[in-house]
Write an enzyme that holds these catalytic residues in place. Structure first.
Site, mmCIF file in Angstrom:
data_model
loop_
_atom_site.group_PDB
_atom_site.id
_atom_site.type_symbol
_atom_site.label_atom_id
_atom_site.label_comp_id
_atom_site.label_asym_id
_atom_site.label_seq_id
_atom_site.Cartn_x
_atom_site.Cartn_y
_atom_site.Cartn_z
ATOM 1 N N ARG A 69 0.784 -1.489 0.361
ATOM 2 C CA ARG A 69 -0.095 -0.231 0.152
ATOM 3 C C ARG A 69 0.834 1.194 -0.333
ATOM 4 N NH1 ARG A 69 -2.626 -3.876 3.712
ATOM 5 N NH2 ARG A 69 -2.064 -3.108 5.482
ATOM 6 N N GLU A 106 7.136 -10.126 15.601
ATOM 7 C CA GLU A 106 6.400 -10.647 16.649
ATOM 8 C C GLU A 106 6.150 -12.303 16.695
ATOM 9 O OE1 GLU A 106 1.910 -10.640 16.522
ATOM 10 O OE2 GLU A 106 2.417 -8.690 16.858
#
Length: 182
Positions: A69, A106
């Site tokens: 994006r 993560e």
């Protein structure tokens, strides 16, 4: 839409066009969907105008957009500002020799790549993406820009999720602009 491009005025106009999607991509996450904002040409024009007003004083010479994006925001902004655009992509998507940087997520690691020589001559580079969340990808992009020879002059985002403290992961002393803050 009014022509008020002050920070508060612009945010008030743009925020209603961001759609909240609860539990996406997994339970407990509130996803901020910018596609309705992109669908409205007047609103998108305000996004570009707002980013240009805030980022032009940084005197960028080139815009780097982060996949995917960030391409939409970065390239249209680059055209509007009369600047060149360089994509930073995930592994294996760019032709020829690349420079890369690996960064932690993560749930593991990822890598960003840029075509070798894209930042030759040390241009002042503005890193653009749609959203600043945890800051890991933008920080890795900044590292890649510097590794590839660019001079990082700032970051620009359409929206920022302030509770995730991504801004703190970005290069100290480098300006960060976001039009909408949550």
């Amino acid at each position: 839409m009014s022509s008020d491009t002050s920070a508060a005025g612009l945010e008030a106009q743009l925020r209603p066009l961001v759609r909240d999607i609860p539990d996406f991509p997994k339970p407990g996450i509130l996803f901020r969907d910018l596609t309705p904002l992109m669908r409205d040409p007047r609103a998108w024009g305000l996004v570009l105008e707002g980013l240009q007003q805030r980022l032009a004083p940084l005197k960028p010479e080139l815009i780097v957009g982060i996949e995917a994006r960030g391409f939409l925001v970065g390239h249209t902004l680059a055209v509007q500002m009369g600047l060149g655009f360089v994509p930073v992509r995930k592994p294996g998507k760019l032709p020829g020799a690349v420079e890369s940087v690996e960064y932690s997520l993560e749930y593991g690691t990822d890598r960003l790549e840029i075509v070798q020589g894209s930042l030759a001559g040390g241009p002042r580079v503005l890193v653009i993406d749609d959203l600043l969340a945890t800051g890991g990808t933008a920080a890795a992009c900044a590292q890649l820009v510097q590794q590839a020879g660019g001079s990082l002059c700032g970051f620009g985002f359409v929206a920022e999720l302030c509770d995730l403290a991504g801004r703190q992961k970005l290069s100290s002393g480098v300006p960060v602009e976001a039009l909408i803050q949550y």
